[in-house]
Design a protein around this motif. Sequence first.
Motif, PDB file in Angstrom:
ATOM      1  N   GLU A   1      -6.237  16.379   9.952  1.00 55.09           N
ATOM      2  CA  GLU A   1      -7.044  15.653  10.930  1.00 55.09           C
ATOM      3  C   GLU A   1      -8.430  15.360  10.361  1.00 55.09           C
ATOM      4  OE1 GLU A   1      -7.064  18.084  14.418  1.00 55.09           O
ATOM      5  OE2 GLU A   1      -4.948  17.749  14.847  1.00 55.09           O
ATOM      6  N   PHE A   2      -9.014  16.330   9.679  1.00 58.65           N
ATOM      7  CA  PHE A   2     -10.303  16.099   9.026  1.00 58.65           C
ATOM      8  C   PHE A   2     -10.186  14.976   8.000  1.00 58.65           C
ATOM      9  CE2 PHE A   2     -11.191  20.883   9.673  1.00 58.65           C
ATOM     10  CZ  PHE A   2     -11.807  20.652  10.892  1.00 58.65           C
ATOM     11  N   LEU A   3      -9.145  15.048   7.177  1.00 54.79           N
ATOM     12  CA  LEU A   3      -8.945  14.037   6.140  1.00 54.79           C
ATOM     13  C   LEU A   3      -8.756  12.663   6.768  1.00 54.79           C
ATOM     14  CD1 LEU A   3      -8.653  13.572   3.091  1.00 54.79           C
ATOM     15  CD2 LEU A   3      -6.203  14.020   3.332  1.00 54.79           C
ATOM     16  N   ASP A   4      -8.065  12.610   7.883  1.00 53.51           N
ATOM     17  CA  ASP A   4      -7.863  11.338   8.571  1.00 53.51           C
ATOM     18  C   ASP A   4      -9.201  10.743   9.007  1.00 53.51           C
ATOM     19  OD1 ASP A   4      -5.314   9.939   9.222  1.00 53.51           O
ATOM     20  OD2 ASP A   4      -6.213   9.792  11.210  1.00 53.51           O
ATOM     21  N   ILE A   5     -10.118  11.595   9.436  1.00 49.08           N
ATOM     22  CA  ILE A   5     -11.461  11.138   9.828  1.00 49.08           C
ATOM     23  C   ILE A   5     -12.218  10.611   8.608  1.00 49.08           C
ATOM     24  CG2 ILE A   5     -13.711  11.884  10.705  1.00 49.08           C
ATOM     25  CD1 ILE A   5     -12.150  13.882  12.490  1.00 49.08           C
ATOM     26  N   PHE A   6     -12.128  11.325   7.494  1.00 45.95           N
ATOM     27  CA  PHE A   6     -12.799  10.870   6.271  1.00 45.95           C
ATOM     28  C   PHE A   6     -12.354   9.458   5.896  1.00 45.95           C
ATOM     29  CE2 PHE A   6     -12.775  15.540   4.586  1.00 45.95           C
ATOM     30  CZ  PHE A   6     -13.740  15.884   5.514  1.00 45.95           C
ATOM     31  N   LEU A   7     -11.094   9.162   6.137  1.00 43.28           N
ATOM     32  CA  LEU A   7     -10.509   7.889   5.714  1.00 43.28           C
ATOM     33  C   LEU A   7     -10.641   6.786   6.755  1.00 43.28           C
ATOM     34  CD1 LEU A   7      -7.310   9.221   3.933  1.00 43.28           C
ATOM     35  CD2 LEU A   7      -9.029   7.733   2.889  1.00 43.28           C
TER      36      LEU A   7
ATOM     37  N   LYS B   1      -2.323   8.622  10.649  1.00 44.67           N
ATOM     38  CA  LYS B   1      -2.191   7.222  10.247  1.00 44.67           C
ATOM     39  C   LYS B   1      -2.988   6.881   8.991  1.00 44.67           C
ATOM     40  CE  LYS B   1      -2.748   2.504  12.084  1.00 44.67           C
ATOM     41  NZ  LYS B   1      -3.746   2.034  11.109  1.00 44.67           N
ATOM     42  N   ASN B   2      -4.263   7.248   8.979  1.00 48.27           N
ATOM     43  CA  ASN B   2      -5.104   6.882   7.838  1.00 48.27           C
ATOM     44  C   ASN B   2      -4.639   7.574   6.559  1.00 48.27           C
ATOM     45  OD1 ASN B   2      -6.752   5.298   9.509  1.00 48.27           O
ATOM     46  ND2 ASN B   2      -8.076   7.040   9.992  1.00 48.27           N
ATOM     47  N   VAL B   3      -4.264   8.841   6.683  1.00 46.55           N
ATOM     48  CA  VAL B   3      -3.789   9.592   5.525  1.00 46.55           C
ATOM     49  C   VAL B   3      -2.480   9.000   5.016  1.00 46.55           C
ATOM     50  CG1 VAL B   3      -2.946  11.830   4.709  1.00 46.55           C
ATOM     51  CG2 VAL B   3      -4.912  11.727   6.258  1.00 46.55           C
ATOM     52  N   HIS B   4      -1.582   8.704   5.927  1.00 44.89           N
ATOM     53  CA  HIS B   4      -0.278   8.169   5.548  1.00 44.89           C
ATOM     54  C   HIS B   4      -0.425   6.824   4.830  1.00 44.89           C
ATOM     55  CE1 HIS B   4       4.041   7.695   5.725  1.00 44.89           C
ATOM     56  NE2 HIS B   4       3.927   6.547   6.369  1.00 44.89           N
ATOM     57  N   GLU B   5      -1.280   5.947   5.354  1.00 47.68           N
ATOM     58  CA  GLU B   5      -1.476   4.643   4.738  1.00 47.68           C
ATOM     59  C   GLU B   5      -2.155   4.776   3.375  1.00 47.68           C
ATOM     60  OE1 GLU B   5      -3.564   2.271   7.566  1.00 47.68           O
ATOM     61  OE2 GLU B   5      -1.797   1.959   8.833  1.00 47.68           O
ATOM     62  N   TRP B   6      -3.150   5.653   3.287  1.00 44.17           N
ATOM     63  CA  TRP B   6      -3.827   5.886   2.006  1.00 44.17           C
ATOM     64  C   TRP B   6      -2.825   6.406   0.970  1.00 44.17           C
ATOM     65  CZ3 TRP B   6      -4.023  10.548  -0.543  1.00 44.17           C
ATOM     66  CH2 TRP B   6      -4.822  10.596  -1.694  1.00 44.17           C
ATOM     67  N   TYR B   7      -1.979   7.330   1.371  1.00 44.04           N
ATOM     68  CA  TYR B   7      -1.025   7.940   0.447  1.00 44.04           C
ATOM     69  C   TYR B   7      -0.085   6.887  -0.145  1.00 44.04           C
ATOM     70  CZ  TYR B   7       2.485  11.273  -1.259  1.00 44.04           C
ATOM     71  OH  TYR B   7       3.358  11.989  -2.038  1.00 44.04           O
ATOM     72  N   GLY B   8       0.402   5.999   0.689  1.00 40.70           N
ATOM     73  CA  GLY B   8       1.273   4.944   0.185  1.00 40.70           C
ATOM     74  C   GLY B   8       0.540   3.980  -0.727  1.00 40.70           C
ATOM     75  N   ARG B   9      -0.699   3.698  -0.393  1.00 40.90           N
ATOM     76  CA  ARG B   9      -1.490   2.733  -1.152  1.00 40.90           C
ATOM     77  C   ARG B   9      -1.955   3.287  -2.495  1.00 40.90           C
ATOM     78  NH1 ARG B   9      -4.788   2.103   2.676  1.00 40.90           N
ATOM     79  NH2 ARG B   9      -6.467   3.458   1.981  1.00 40.90           N
ATOM     80  N   ILE B  10      -2.387   4.542  -2.498  1.00 40.13           N
ATOM     81  CA  ILE B  10      -3.033   5.096  -3.692  1.00 40.13           C
ATOM     82  C   ILE B  10      -2.041   5.330  -4.814  1.00 40.13           C
ATOM     83  CG2 ILE B  10      -2.912   7.607  -3.409  1.00 40.13           C
ATOM     84  CD1 ILE B  10      -6.139   5.592  -3.924  1.00 40.13           C
ATOM     85  N   GLN B  11      -0.789   5.593  -4.472  1.00 42.94           N
ATOM     86  CA  GLN B  11       0.219   5.829  -5.511  1.00 42.94           C
ATOM     87  C   GLN B  11       0.481   4.588  -6.363  1.00 42.94           C
ATOM     88  OE1 GLN B  11       3.597   8.584  -4.365  1.00 42.94           O
ATOM     89  NE2 GLN B  11       2.889   7.984  -2.348  1.00 42.94           N
TER      90      GLN B  11
ATOM     91  N   ALA C   1      -2.619  14.612  -5.686  1.00 42.49           N
ATOM     92  CA  ALA C   1      -1.805  15.695  -6.234  1.00 42.49           C
ATOM     93  C   ALA C   1      -1.420  16.684  -5.143  1.00 42.49           C
ATOM     94  CB  ALA C   1      -2.552  16.400  -7.361  1.00 42.49           C
ATOM     95  N   SER C   2      -2.383  17.033  -4.294  1.00 45.54           N
ATOM     96  CA  SER C   2      -2.102  17.982  -3.210  1.00 45.54           C
ATOM     97  C   SER C   2      -1.069  17.439  -2.242  1.00 45.54           C
ATOM     98  CB  SER C   2      -3.395  18.314  -2.452  1.00 45.54           C
ATOM     99  OG  SER C   2      -4.297  19.033  -3.260  1.00 45.54           O
ATOM    100  N   LEU C   3      -1.251  16.199  -1.798  1.00 45.72           N
ATOM    101  CA  LEU C   3      -0.353  15.657  -0.786  1.00 45.72           C
ATOM    102  C   LEU C   3       1.032  15.357  -1.344  1.00 45.72           C
ATOM    103  CD1 LEU C   3      -2.547  13.362   1.485  1.00 45.72           C
ATOM    104  CD2 LEU C   3      -1.882  15.743   1.781  1.00 45.72           C
ATOM    105  N   THR C   4       1.139  15.140  -2.632  1.00 45.61           N
ATOM    106  CA  THR C   4       2.465  15.003  -3.224  1.00 45.61           C
ATOM    107  C   THR C   4       3.226  16.320  -3.094  1.00 45.61           C
ATOM    108  OG1 THR C   4       1.602  13.379  -4.799  1.00 45.61           O
ATOM    109  CG2 THR C   4       3.762  14.301  -5.272  1.00 45.61           C
TER     110      THR C   4
ATOM    111  N   TYR D   1       6.574  18.709   4.268  1.00 42.97           N
ATOM    112  CA  TYR D   1       5.575  18.628   5.337  1.00 42.97           C
ATOM    113  C   TYR D   1       5.373  17.162   5.721  1.00 42.97           C
ATOM    114  CZ  TYR D   1       1.587  19.889   8.211  1.00 42.97           C
ATOM    115  OH  TYR D   1       0.758  20.100   9.278  1.00 42.97           O
ATOM    116  N   ASP D   2       5.555  16.865   6.988  1.00 43.90           N
ATOM    117  CA  ASP D   2       5.467  15.487   7.468  1.00 43.90           C
ATOM    118  C   ASP D   2       4.042  15.195   7.947  1.00 43.90           C
ATOM    119  OD1 ASP D   2       5.824  12.968   8.500  1.00 43.90           O
ATOM    120  OD2 ASP D   2       7.074  13.598  10.187  1.00 43.90           O
ATOM    121  N   PHE D   3       3.304  14.391   7.170  1.00 45.65           N
ATOM    122  CA  PHE D   3       1.945  14.030   7.589  1.00 45.65           C
ATOM    123  C   PHE D   3       1.872  12.565   8.026  1.00 45.65           C
ATOM    124  CE2 PHE D   3       2.166  14.028   2.901  1.00 45.65           C
ATOM    125  CZ  PHE D   3       1.873  12.702   2.607  1.00 45.65           C
ATOM    126  N   SER D   4       3.038  11.963   8.326  1.00 40.47           N
ATOM    127  CA  SER D   4       3.057  10.555   8.715  1.00 40.47           C
ATOM    128  C   SER D   4       2.354  10.307  10.047  1.00 40.47           C
ATOM    129  CB  SER D   4       4.498  10.045   8.788  1.00 40.47           C
ATOM    130  OG  SER D   4       5.241  10.742   9.777  1.00 40.47           O
ATOM    131  N   GLY D   5       2.180  11.352  10.845  1.00 44.90           N
ATOM    132  CA  GLY D   5       1.483  11.196  12.110  1.00 44.90           C
ATOM    133  C   GLY D   5      -0.015  10.988  11.960  1.00 44.90           C
TER     134      GLY D   5
END
Length: 215
Positions: A135-141, A178-188, A162-165, A172-176
Amino acid sequence: MDFYYLPGSAPCRAVQMTAAAVGVELNLKLTNLMAGEHMKPEFLKLNPQHCVPTLVDNGFSLWESRAIMIYLVDKYGKEDKLYPKDPRKRAVVNQRLYFDMGTLYQRFGDYYYPQMFENASADPEKYRKIDEALEFLDIFLDGQQFIAGGDSLSLADLSVLASLTTFEVAGYDFSGHKNVHEWYGRIQKIAPGADTNRTWAEAARPLFDKVKPQQ
């Protein structure tokens, strides 16, 4: 330069991606912790804390992944986008790196590793703390393309990727988030060494098979 590592280790993979980003070739030294290779006298001379990752660059030995990442950029980086020289921009990158080390990845380890290595029972509260970190990370993003803001990739993105991979490999499902999930798909798609990060992370999957995440 010699790089002592385990492929399943997120900190090792963060260094691997940093080396790719600055164009440094690593001489890979696979280190089997389960076989005690990190406790051999020759390794203890390099690193008395006997941990990976450990980097040896022309006789200079350094451990702790984020310290290694910064060293690689400071010595071999051709520009400062990964680790900006501007004090305020650098401070935000540092904050995110410390957040990853002391909150995000730490909470993941607090929940998973006792079950993996000590046969401990699942702790629902520790599982909830992982979600709080996300949740904190989602706020950062929020409104940002990158972990530390700005308009380009930084060391913070590589460390958190590296951590989220590892999170994903663990199931662990972090798709809920939103910002983290979208960043993860984009950054790879843009992070140097992201494919190797993914391949190496899969080495840890068998270790997580016996861990049952909270529902």
